[in-house]
Design an enzyme around this catalytic site. Structure first.
Site, short mmCIF file in Angstrom:
data_model
loop_
_atom_site.label_atom_id
_atom_site.label_comp_id
_atom_site.label_asym_id
_atom_site.label_seq_id
_atom_site.Cartn_x
_atom_site.Cartn_y
_atom_site.Cartn_z
N LYS A 172 -2.21 -30.12 -51.85
CA LYS A 172 -2.19 -30.23 -53.30
C LYS A 172 -3.26 -31.18 -53.83
O LYS A 172 -3.80 -30.99 -54.90
CB LYS A 172 -0.80 -30.71 -53.72
N GLU A 198 -9.54 -16.94 -61.62
CA GLU A 198 -8.31 -17.65 -61.30
C GLU A 198 -7.31 -16.70 -60.62
O GLU A 198 -6.65 -17.07 -59.65
CB GLU A 198 -7.70 -18.25 -62.60
N LYS A 233 -5.78 -17.26 -56.87
CA LYS A 233 -4.34 -17.32 -56.61
C LYS A 233 -3.95 -16.35 -55.51
O LYS A 233 -3.16 -16.68 -54.62
CB LYS A 233 -3.54 -16.98 -57.89
N HIS A 282 -24.00 -4.18 -60.46
CA HIS A 282 -25.06 -4.91 -59.73
C HIS A 282 -24.63 -5.21 -58.30
O HIS A 282 -25.13 -6.16 -57.70
CB HIS A 282 -25.43 -6.18 -60.49
N ASN A 320 -5.43 -41.70 -44.20
CA ASN A 320 -5.75 -40.56 -45.06
C ASN A 320 -7.23 -40.65 -45.38
O ASN A 320 -7.67 -41.66 -45.91
CB ASN A 320 -4.91 -40.65 -46.35
N GLY A 321 -8.00 -39.61 -45.04
CA GLY A 321 -9.42 -39.63 -45.35
C GLY A 321 -10.25 -39.11 -44.20
O GLY A 321 -9.73 -38.46 -43.28
N CYS A 376 -3.94 -36.40 -46.69
CA CYS A 376 -2.71 -36.72 -45.98
C CYS A 376 -1.90 -37.66 -46.86
O CYS A 376 -2.40 -38.22 -47.82
CB CYS A 376 -3.02 -37.42 -44.66
N ARG A 429 0.70 -33.30 -50.03
CA ARG A 429 -0.66 -33.71 -49.68
C ARG A 429 -1.12 -33.12 -48.34
O ARG A 429 -2.30 -33.17 -48.01
CB ARG A 429 -0.74 -35.23 -49.60
N GLU A 451 -5.21 -17.63 -52.08
CA GLU A 451 -4.54 -18.80 -51.50
C GLU A 451 -3.09 -18.53 -51.14
O GLU A 451 -2.56 -19.16 -50.23
CB GLU A 451 -4.68 -20.03 -52.40
N TRP A 477 -2.88 -33.40 -43.20
CA TRP A 477 -3.69 -32.22 -43.51
C TRP A 477 -4.93 -32.38 -42.66
O TRP A 477 -5.75 -33.27 -42.88
CB TRP A 477 -4.04 -32.20 -44.99
C1 F6R Z 1 -5.53 -23.67 -56.90
C2 F6R Z 1 -5.49 -25.11 -56.98
C3 F6R Z 1 -6.72 -25.86 -56.65
C4 F6R Z 1 -6.88 -27.09 -57.56
C5 F6R Z 1 -8.08 -27.92 -57.10
C6 F6R Z 1 -8.33 -29.10 -58.01
O1 F6R Z 1 -4.29 -23.10 -57.23
O2 F6R Z 1 -4.47 -25.70 -57.27
O3 F6R Z 1 -7.84 -25.05 -56.71
O4 F6R Z 1 -7.03 -26.66 -58.87
O5 F6R Z 1 -7.87 -28.36 -55.80
O6 F6R Z 1 -7.26 -29.97 -58.02
P1 F6R Z 1 -7.10 -31.06 -59.15
O7 F6R Z 1 -6.87 -30.34 -60.44
O8 F6R Z 1 -5.92 -31.89 -58.75
O9 F6R Z 1 -8.38 -31.85 -59.19
#
Ligand code: F6R
Length: 609
Positions: free
Chosen positions: A604, A482, A486, A505, A98-99, A2, A27, A489, A74
């Site tokens: 984020k 990756e 993407k 497999h 936050n937490g 948050c 956040r 998400e 969040w």
């Molecule tokens: C996916 C994404 C997340 C971050 C992960 C780590 O697009 O952005 O998987 O890579 O939450 O975040 P950081 O790099 O800030 O530790």
């Protein structure tokens, strides 16, 4: 996860707090709220959903006060709703948190037995109850906070206010980040610097276990035991990163298009242009210590973890040093053995990811040097590390990481060269060749960005697949993962990244003509093997989208869609092939009508375990 803000000063608190929350919306964005002291009472306004909903509610509200707190949420305990939104007010106390309070059940039972009426499903409200109960014994906020601190188990960054103390805010933290902004006539508290940077450049970074009391325009920092602590005020030279999309419809696509610059900015400080060699000065190890490294651990989460997997491949191949790459949330629970002469590399865009931070602390406690690769300078991980490599990607606003991903890959390119040099595994000519490859990458990424049009036009067709399998071998395998992440998400579609050789497999059973197979198969030593894997998928009805280099008749025949990237070696190919998988996810998500910058359920910065 948050975002929290507190403000005391002469400006309209509504404006200052909402500006801060806007900067912190990355956040968390499932509900938001403010509580502002107005004519002797805290007027609280909360709204479910994005910050814009709160903004709308606030247009009709006028506040005359000078003290207030705000929160963008969040959800962890309790679903997103107005009832669960912060601030939480109990009696005289209002707070934002936050937490996660881990001993939530125990506290809740105790408070209920004590007659407390609990209104929300959150853990945060319980802290407000504890404080309110304590204020009846110790009517001042600071001693009340110090008294309840031992009761809190878990992660928290909290700002609290007391209606009877109209010039006071008390904030305290354990885990998530918290900073104090010191203005000439005002005081600010926030989860990060961006929230307050348009008002002040003087910042105090609070550490775990510290408590700050703001009284008017003065402040004091204490340890959790109430001992006064001297804290330096750091002058930051950031400017407000005006959240501008620069003509793009979303931050994410703007950031995808910023990748050539992000890579150039990441590598620039570490390349000696005159000799075309790598010079990394901030590794926290001198050349001798670097040459003595016998094992490397790379630890990160999500997309950052996938960059680490590419790094593992690069470092082992070039420097011949064993590398273990781990998911941070698993690392400390597998009781890792960290031998002497190890180097621990953490990768984190935000520098705040709770699991990565915990892994860093474990490595430090074991006496291992920590090298941090991060984007946000002076973030928690950056501050704890011995050595630093900065992504220099600029603020990444889109929740899905893109330009930080590429910037990290390019730093790992350079680090693998530096490590190989220290180990005497690279001739000057080889080093220069690798450096030239990475120098060429920004322009090559620009060429790859031309595929944007293809994905934009193809998205309507691509979105109809039932699922996506992303396949790759060697250094392309982490990029396959990756790509799948993407798509999950952003498009909320089922997608998996697989090592192409593993298909038989199990995953081959998934393939039919509703399944798209995205094959990352540039021309390299694994190309022929990749073609065989594609034949296997094709024979089962899989619809193949190949991402390769140049032209190959056989590959083009097998593929339903064929996209060619510029020629590059294995060393920099991940930087090129990640772009189409980003564009695929972006355009499919847009075509499905999703909010690509703020995908559902995500945030984020993940500052809780
Ligand atoms: C996916 C994404 C997340 C971050 C992960 C780590 O697009 O952005 O998987 O890579 O939450 O975040 P950081 O790099 O800030 O530790």
């Amino acid at each position: 996860m948050c975002g929290i803000v507190g403000y005391y000063g002469p400006k309209n608190p509504k404006e200052v707090i909402m500006t801060g929350l806007k900067a912190l919306e990355y956040r968390g964005y499932d509900s938001a709220g403010v509580a502002i002291l107005d004519k002797g009472v805290f007027k609280r306004v909360r709204a479910e959903g994005k910050l814009s909903n709160l903004s709308e509610k606030l247009t009709a509200e006028d506040f005359n006060g000078h003290l207030g707190i705000g929160h963008t949420r969040w959800a962890t305990h309790g679903k997103p709703s107005e009832r669960n939104a912060h601030p939480h007010t109990v009696g005289d106390v209002s707070l934002v948190h936050n937490g996660i309070i881990e001993n939530y059940m125990e506290l809740r039972e105790e408070l209920i037995k004590d007659g407390a009426v609990i209104e929300s499903d959150t853990d945060s409200e319980l802290v407000a109850h504890l404080l309110n109960r304590q204020l009846k014994k110790t009517p001042d906020l600071l001693p009340a906070v110090l008294a309840i601190l031992p009761r809190l188990v878990g992660a928290y960054a909290i700002v609290c206010v007391n209606v009877k103390q109209p010039e006071t805010m008390v904030a305290f933290k354990n885990g998530p980040p918290l900073i104090l902004g010191v203005g000439s006539d005002a005081m600010y508290i926030a989860s990060d610097v961006q929230a307050i940077v348009s008002y002040t450049k003087n910042v105090v970074y609070l550490e775990d276990g510290e408590v700050v009391e703001v009284k008017g325009t003065g402040y004091k920092v204490f340890s959790a035991k109430g001992k006064p602590t001297d804290k330096p005020v750091v002058e930051i030279n950031w400017t407000a990163d005006v959240a501008s999309k620069g003509g793009f419809p979303h931050f994410m696509v703007k950031e995808i298009f910023e990748q050539p610059r992000a890579v150039a900015q990441a590598i620039q400080p570490h390349i000696n242009l005159a000799s075309t060699t790598v010079e990394m000065f901030e590794l926290g190890l001198d050349q001798k210590a670097l040459s003595e490294i016998e094992r490397i651990f790379i630890v990160a989460c999500g997309s950052s973890y996938y960059t680490g997997l590419v790094g593992e491949y690069m470092i082992e191949r070039l420097a011949r040093v064993p590398v273990e790459c781990d998911i941070a949330s698993e690392f400390r629970y597998r009781h890792p053995v960290l031998p002497k002469n190890s180097l621990f590399i953490s990768i984190s865009q935000s520098g705040e990811t709770a699991d990565t931070l915990a892994a860093v602390r474990l490595a430090k406690a074991a006496g291992v040097k920590v090298l941090s690769i991060c984007n946000v300078r002076r973030s928690s991980i950056d501050r704890e590390a011995d050595g630093h490599l900065y992504m220099n990607a600029g603020t990444e606003v889109g929740v899905a990481s893109t330009k930080a991903f590429s910037a990290t890959l390019s730093l790992l390119n350079l680090f693998s060269i530096a490590m190989a040099k220290a180990k005497g595994k690279l001739t000057l000519a080889e080093e220069q060749d690798y450096v030239r490859q990475i120098q060429a990458a920004p322009a090559q990424i620009e060429t790859v960005l031309n595929l944007d049009k293809w994905f934009k036009e193809g998205a309507d067709q691509l979105k109809n697949f039932r699922g996506f399998l992303y396949l790759g071998r060697g250094v392309h395998y982490p990029i396959a993962m990756e790509g799948a992440l993407k798509l999950k998400e952003l498009a909320y579609m089922h997608a998996e990244g697989y090592a192409a050789g593993e298909m038989k497999h199990g995953p081959l059973a998934l393939i039919d003509d509703d399944m798209a197979v995205v094959m990352l198969a540039p021309h390299d030593e694994l190309f022929e093997k990749s073609i065989s894997n594609m034949e296997e998928a094709k024979a089962r009805g899989g619809q193949i989208l190949s991402i390769s280099t140049g032209h190959n008749k056989r590959l083009e025949e097998i593929s339903n869609f064929y996209l060619a990237l510029p020629e590059a070696g294995w060393f920099t190919m991940p930087l090129l092939e990640v772009v189409p998988v980003q564009l695929l996810a972006y355009h499919v998500a847009v075509s499905l009508g999703h909010d690509v910058d703020q995908p559902r359920n995500l945030a984020k910065s993940v500052t809780v375990e």
